[in-house]
Design a protein around this motif. Structure first.
Motif, PDB file in Angstrom:
ATOM      1  N   MET A 119       0.838  -1.208   0.000  1.00  8.86           N
ATOM      2  CA  MET A 119       0.000   0.000   0.000  1.00  8.86           C
ATOM      3  C   MET A 119       0.873   1.258   0.000  1.00  8.86           C
ATOM      4  N   THR A 120       2.032   1.174   0.669  1.00  9.83           N
ATOM      5  CA  THR A 120       2.947   2.331   0.676  1.00  9.83           C
ATOM      6  C   THR A 120       3.461   2.572  -0.742  1.00  9.83           C
ATOM      7  N   GLY A 154       0.837   4.265  -2.741  1.00 12.31           N
ATOM      8  CA  GLY A 154       0.768   5.686  -2.380  1.00 12.31           C
ATOM      9  C   GLY A 154       1.860   6.492  -3.070  1.00 12.31           C
ATOM     10  N   PHE A 164       1.100   6.881  -6.664  1.00 11.11           N
ATOM     11  CA  PHE A 164       0.008   7.852  -6.840  1.00 11.11           C
ATOM     12  C   PHE A 164       0.578   9.271  -6.783  1.00 11.11           C
ATOM     13  N   GLU A 165       1.492   9.486  -5.841  1.00 15.76           N
ATOM     14  CA  GLU A 165       2.121  10.816  -5.700  1.00 15.76           C
ATOM     15  C   GLU A 165       2.885  11.216  -6.961  1.00 15.76           C
ATOM     16  N   ILE A 200      -6.480   7.446  -9.396  1.00 13.55           N
ATOM     17  CA  ILE A 200      -7.452   7.171  -8.331  1.00 13.55           C
ATOM     18  C   ILE A 200      -8.028   5.745  -8.437  1.00 13.55           C
ATOM     19  N   LEU A 244      -5.903   3.439  -6.619  1.00 13.85           N
ATOM     20  CA  LEU A 244      -6.088   3.536  -5.159  1.00 13.85           C
ATOM     21  C   LEU A 244      -7.311   2.715  -4.758  1.00 13.85           C
ATOM     22  N   ASN A 263      -8.706  -4.703   1.731  1.00 10.76           N
ATOM     23  CA  ASN A 263      -9.799  -4.997   2.672  1.00 10.76           C
ATOM     24  C   ASN A 263     -10.291  -6.432   2.512  1.00 10.76           C
ATOM     25  N   LEU A 300     -14.087   2.315  17.893  1.00 11.12           N
ATOM     26  CA  LEU A 300     -13.111   2.643  16.854  1.00 11.12           C
ATOM     27  C   LEU A 300     -13.803   3.164  15.598  1.00 11.12           C
ATOM     28  N   LEU A 330     -12.398   8.558   4.127  1.00 15.69           N
ATOM     29  CA  LEU A 330     -12.950   7.254   3.726  1.00 15.69           C
ATOM     30  C   LEU A 330     -11.945   6.119   3.903  1.00 15.69           C
ATOM     31  N   ILE A 371      -8.537   1.017   5.811  1.00 12.62           N
ATOM     32  CA  ILE A 371      -7.700  -0.194   5.827  1.00 12.62           C
ATOM     33  C   ILE A 371      -6.857  -0.260   7.106  1.00 12.62           C
ATOM     34  N   ILE A 389      -6.971  -2.994  10.124  1.00 11.62           N
ATOM     35  CA  ILE A 389      -5.808  -3.764  10.600  1.00 11.62           C
ATOM     36  C   ILE A 389      -5.689  -3.615  12.120  1.00 11.62           C
ATOM     37  N   GLY A 448     -10.677   4.925  19.755  1.00 12.15           N
ATOM     38  CA  GLY A 448      -9.611   4.992  18.756  1.00 12.15           C
ATOM     39  C   GLY A 448     -10.113   5.713  17.518  1.00 12.15           C
ATOM     40  N   ILE A 492      -6.924   7.322  21.693  1.00 10.39           N
ATOM     41  CA  ILE A 492      -5.709   7.077  20.904  1.00 10.39           C
ATOM     42  C   ILE A 492      -6.024   7.412  19.448  1.00 10.39           C
ATOM     43  N   GLY A 496       0.702   5.770  16.185  1.00 10.88           N
ATOM     44  CA  GLY A 496       1.783   5.225  15.355  1.00 10.88           C
ATOM     45  C   GLY A 496       1.255   4.017  14.601  1.00 10.88           C
ATOM     46  N   GLY A 498       0.025   0.847  18.723  1.00  7.84           N
ATOM     47  CA  GLY A 498      -1.256   1.223  19.335  1.00  7.84           C
ATOM     48  C   GLY A 498      -1.762   0.150  20.296  1.00  7.84           C
TER      49      GLY A 498
HETATM   50  C1  B12 Z   1      -5.885   3.041  -0.561  1.00  4.82           C
HETATM   51  C2  B12 Z   1      -5.912   4.536  -0.553  1.00  4.82           C
HETATM   52  C3  B12 Z   1      -7.122   5.161  -0.828  1.00  4.82           C
HETATM   53  C4  B12 Z   1      -8.437   4.390  -0.994  1.00  4.82           C
HETATM   54  C5  B12 Z   1      -8.895   3.982   0.432  1.00  4.82           C
HETATM   55  C6  B12 Z   1      -9.659   2.677   0.425  1.00  4.82           C
HETATM   56  C7  B12 Z   1      -9.974   2.242   1.820  1.00  4.82           C
HETATM   57  N1  B12 Z   1     -10.977   1.397   1.900  1.00  4.82           N
HETATM   58  O1  B12 Z   1      -9.359   2.627   2.786  1.00  4.82           O
HETATM   59  C8  B12 Z   1      -9.376   5.439  -1.671  1.00  4.82           C
HETATM   60  C9  B12 Z   1      -9.424   5.190  -3.156  1.00  4.82           C
HETATM   61  C10 B12 Z   1     -10.807   5.533  -1.126  1.00  4.82           C
HETATM   62  C11 B12 Z   1      -8.600   6.740  -1.406  1.00  4.82           C
HETATM   63  C12 B12 Z   1      -9.164   7.974  -1.626  1.00  4.82           C
HETATM   64  C13 B12 Z   1      -8.476   9.176  -1.487  1.00  4.82           C
HETATM   65  N2  B12 Z   1      -7.190   9.331  -1.146  1.00  4.82           N
HETATM   66 CO1  B12 Z   1      -6.106   7.881  -0.544  1.00  4.82          CO
HETATM   67  N3  B12 Z   1      -4.710   6.593  -0.267  1.00  4.82           N
HETATM   68  C14 B12 Z   1      -4.738   5.299  -0.265  1.00  4.82           C
HETATM   69  C15 B12 Z   1      -3.297   4.761   0.026  1.00  4.82           C
HETATM   70  C16 B12 Z   1      -2.687   4.320  -1.305  1.00  4.82           C
HETATM   71  C17 B12 Z   1      -3.167   3.624   0.991  1.00  4.82           C
HETATM   72  C18 B12 Z   1      -3.781   3.877   2.380  1.00  4.82           C
HETATM   73  C19 B12 Z   1      -3.654   2.610   3.174  1.00  4.82           C
HETATM   74  O2  B12 Z   1      -4.603   1.871   3.290  1.00  4.82           O
HETATM   75  N4  B12 Z   1      -2.423   2.318   3.672  1.00  4.82           N
HETATM   76  C20 B12 Z   1      -2.145   1.050   4.371  1.00  4.82           C
HETATM   77  C21 B12 Z   1      -2.563   1.129   5.830  1.00  4.82           C
HETATM   78  C22 B12 Z   1      -2.290  -0.199   6.509  1.00  4.82           C
HETATM   79  O3  B12 Z   1      -1.797   2.128   6.451  1.00  4.82           O
HETATM   80  P1  B12 Z   1      -2.430   3.223   7.406  1.00  4.82           P
HETATM   81  O4  B12 Z   1      -3.805   3.545   6.987  1.00  4.82           O
HETATM   82  O5  B12 Z   1      -1.461   4.313   7.582  1.00  4.82           O
HETATM   83  O6  B12 Z   1      -2.596   2.465   8.786  1.00  4.82           O
HETATM   84  C23 B12 Z   1      -1.523   2.080   9.619  1.00  4.82           C
HETATM   85  C24 B12 Z   1      -1.183   3.132  10.688  1.00  4.82           C
HETATM   86  O7  B12 Z   1      -1.390   4.464  10.242  1.00  4.82           O
HETATM   87  C25 B12 Z   1      -2.016   2.747  11.849  1.00  4.82           C
HETATM   88  N5  B12 Z   1      -3.379   3.225  12.029  1.00  4.82           N
HETATM   89  C26 B12 Z   1      -4.319   3.638  11.150  1.00  4.82           C
HETATM   90  N6  B12 Z   1      -5.456   3.939  11.780  1.00  4.82           N
HETATM   91  C27 B12 Z   1      -5.250   3.722  13.107  1.00  4.82           C
HETATM   92  C28 B12 Z   1      -6.079   3.903  14.212  1.00  4.82           C
HETATM   93  C29 B12 Z   1      -5.560   3.633  15.488  1.00  4.82           C
HETATM   94  C30 B12 Z   1      -6.446   3.829  16.667  1.00  4.82           C
HETATM   95  C31 B12 Z   1      -4.216   3.199  15.633  1.00  4.82           C
HETATM   96  C32 B12 Z   1      -3.662   2.936  16.967  1.00  4.82           C
HETATM   97  C33 B12 Z   1      -3.393   3.011  14.533  1.00  4.82           C
HETATM   98  C34 B12 Z   1      -3.920   3.271  13.281  1.00  4.82           C
HETATM   99  O8  B12 Z   1      -2.084   1.342  11.772  1.00  4.82           O
HETATM  100  C35 B12 Z   1      -2.040   0.884  10.408  1.00  4.82           C
HETATM  101  C36 B12 Z   1      -1.154  -0.336  10.373  1.00  4.82           C
HETATM  102  O9  B12 Z   1       0.066  -0.136  11.007  1.00  4.82           O
HETATM  103  C37 B12 Z   1      -2.618   6.052   0.622  1.00  4.82           C
HETATM  104  C38 B12 Z   1      -1.097   6.126   0.463  1.00  4.82           C
HETATM  105  C39 B12 Z   1      -0.342   5.803   1.744  1.00  4.82           C
HETATM  106  N7  B12 Z   1       0.937   5.699   1.614  1.00  4.82           N
HETATM  107  O10 B12 Z   1      -0.902   5.699   2.817  1.00  4.82           O
HETATM  108  C40 B12 Z   1      -3.391   7.159  -0.085  1.00  4.82           C
HETATM  109  C41 B12 Z   1      -3.512   8.533   0.589  1.00  4.82           C
HETATM  110  C42 B12 Z   1      -3.783   8.394   2.078  1.00  4.82           C
HETATM  111  N8  B12 Z   1      -4.723   9.135  -0.089  1.00  4.82           N
HETATM  112  C43 B12 Z   1      -4.550  10.346  -0.369  1.00  4.82           C
HETATM  113  C44 B12 Z   1      -5.498  11.129  -1.070  1.00  4.82           C
HETATM  114  C45 B12 Z   1      -5.064  12.530  -1.469  1.00  4.82           C
HETATM  115  C46 B12 Z   1      -6.777  10.611  -1.384  1.00  4.82           C
HETATM  116  C47 B12 Z   1      -7.910  11.363  -2.098  1.00  4.82           C
HETATM  117  C48 B12 Z   1      -8.108  12.835  -1.685  1.00  4.82           C
HETATM  118  C49 B12 Z   1      -7.649  11.210  -3.604  1.00  4.82           C
HETATM  119  C50 B12 Z   1      -8.601  11.968  -4.517  1.00  4.82           C
HETATM  120  N9  B12 Z   1      -8.018  12.885  -5.272  1.00  4.82           N
HETATM  121  O11 B12 Z   1      -9.782  11.742  -4.510  1.00  4.82           O
HETATM  122  C51 B12 Z   1      -9.144  10.500  -1.710  1.00  4.82           C
HETATM  123  C52 B12 Z   1      -9.812  10.982  -0.413  1.00  4.82           C
HETATM  124  C53 B12 Z   1     -11.111  10.279  -0.108  1.00  4.82           C
HETATM  125  C54 B12 Z   1     -11.564  10.571   1.312  1.00  4.82           C
HETATM  126  N10 B12 Z   1     -12.457  11.538   1.495  1.00  4.82           N
HETATM  127  O12 B12 Z   1     -11.081   9.946   2.235  1.00  4.82           O
HETATM  128  C55 B12 Z   1      -3.228  10.919   0.143  1.00  4.82           C
HETATM  129  C56 B12 Z   1      -3.426  11.730   1.443  1.00  4.82           C
HETATM  130  C57 B12 Z   1      -2.578  12.976   1.488  1.00  4.82           C
HETATM  131  C58 B12 Z   1      -2.836  13.747   2.743  1.00  4.82           C
HETATM  132  N11 B12 Z   1      -1.814  13.821   3.573  1.00  4.82           N
HETATM  133  O13 B12 Z   1      -3.892  14.250   2.991  1.00  4.82           O
HETATM  134  C59 B12 Z   1      -2.375   9.602   0.279  1.00  4.82           C
HETATM  135  C60 B12 Z   1      -1.282   9.681   1.362  1.00  4.82           C
HETATM  136  C61 B12 Z   1      -1.760   9.329  -1.125  1.00  4.82           C
HETATM  137  C62 B12 Z   1      -0.690  10.313  -1.507  1.00  4.82           C
HETATM  138  N12 B12 Z   1       0.563   9.950  -1.288  1.00  4.82           N
HETATM  139  O14 B12 Z   1      -0.992  11.370  -1.992  1.00  4.82           O
HETATM  140  N13 B12 Z   1      -7.385   6.524  -1.005  1.00  4.82           N
END
Ligand code: B12
Length: 192
Positions: A26-27, A30, A33-34, A40, A43, A51, A74, A81, A84, A88, A125, A156, A177, A182
């Motif tokens: 997923m990273t 991302g 995408f950047e 989109i 993504l 999921n 949570l 939106l 993921i 997790i 959360g 958190i 983190g 967490g």
């Molecule tokens: C998949 C994805 C999507 C999918 C999401 C599908 C879904 N069901 O979640 C869809 C297509 C919907 C999407 C849409 C958009 N996205 Co998007 N997306 C991504 C992507 C590629 C992966 C996110 C992901 O799932 N990562 C994997 C998970 C496992 O990581 P994580 O969420 O960080 O979670 C970890 C930790 O953060 C933590 N964690 C998370 N939540 C919690 C909660 C608690 C309590 C705890 C303790 C820990 C914890 O634990 C997880 C595991 O260790 C990221 C890129 C990236 N590098 O993250 C962009 C990204 C997040 N998206 C981005 C953008 C810009 C968008 C859109 C605006 C795009 C657009 N032009 O429409 C829209 C926004 C829609 C909205 N209103 O939310 C940007 C955000 C930039 C910013 N800083 O604001 C990113 C970073 C891409 C980029 N590099 O530009 N997206």
């Protein structure tokens, strides 16, 4: 692929290695995408795949855990939106023995407040991936305060834009983190 993997009775460590590999994927999505290599649609597709993978792995992650460590409400905050990472964290918290009330994504502060009043959890959360959603985290904490339930829970916050500084400023008890980190924090709270 994942369907075949789960039929081979993998250990929890092997399951977690698959989750970690998917997170790395997923990273990469991302980053692509950047740099405009992915769009989109990519993504959306990667999100659906992730999921679906998590729903297949979930039963293996939470198997054989009868302990109840505590309760967590949570959700992903309003305007966001991305679910993921939340999912997790949910699976890993269930595996650690927590009971999770997952209210879903794009959830307004009032939804957190209602669930907290209903189930009286130990922990709330929040998940937020968009920088634009940081205000929603602040508003969620404020709504819990205004409803008089803030002091009955620890809060958190997880997701990439969250920082320890933001947590201090927003009145969040801990910076999540990674999901694994967490869980450690949440276990520390309920064991005390
Ligand atoms: C998949 C994805 C999507 C999918 C999401 C599908 C879904 N069901 O979640 C869809 C297509 C919907 C999407 C849409 C958009 N996205 Co998007 N997306 C991504 C992507 C590629 C992966 C996110 C992901 O799932 N990562 C994997 C998970 C496992 O990581 P994580 O969420 O960080 O979670 C970890 C930790 O953060 C933590 N964690 C998370 N939540 C919690 C909660 C608690 C309590 C705890 C303790 C820990 C914890 O634990 C997880 C595991 O260790 C990221 C890129 C990236 N590098 O993250 C962009 C990204 C997040 N998206 C981005 C953008 C810009 C968008 C859109 C605006 C795009 C657009 N032009 O429409 C829209 C926004 C829609 C909205 N209103 O939310 C940007 C955000 C930039 C910013 N800083 O604001 C990113 C970073 C891409 C980029 N590099 O530009 N997206």
């Amino acid at each position: 692929m994942v369907e075949t993997f789960v039929t081979q009775s993998p250990s929890k460590e092997e399951v977690m290695a698959v989750v970690a590999a998917c997170q790395e994927g997923m990273t990469i999505v991302g980053t692509k995408f950047e740099t405009s290599e992915y769009f989109i649609g990519d993504l959306i597709f990667s999100g659906e795949l992730m999921n679906r993978t998590m729903s297949i792995l979930r039963p293996l992650m939470i198997a054989n855990n009868a302990r109840k460590m505590g309760t967590i409400v949570l959700g992903t905050v309003k305007g966001d939106l991305h679910d993921i990472g939340k999912n997790i964290f949910k699976c890993m918290a269930e595996a650690a023995g927590f009971e999770i009330y997952d209210i879903g994504f794009d959830q307004p502060p009032s939804a957190f407040v209602e669930k907290v009043k209903e189930v009286k959890p130990d922990i709330v959360g929040t998940s937020a991936l968009l920088t634009l959603a940081l205000d929603s985290v602040r508003n969620t904490v404020k709504a819990l305060k205004d409803a008089g339930v803030r002091d009955s829970v620890r809060i958190i916050a997880g997701g990439n834009p969250i920082t320890p500084q933001f947590c201090d400023e927003a009145g969040v008890d801990a910076y999540g983190g990674s999901a694994a980190n967490g869980i450690k924090i949440c276990l520390g709270w309920v064991k005390k």
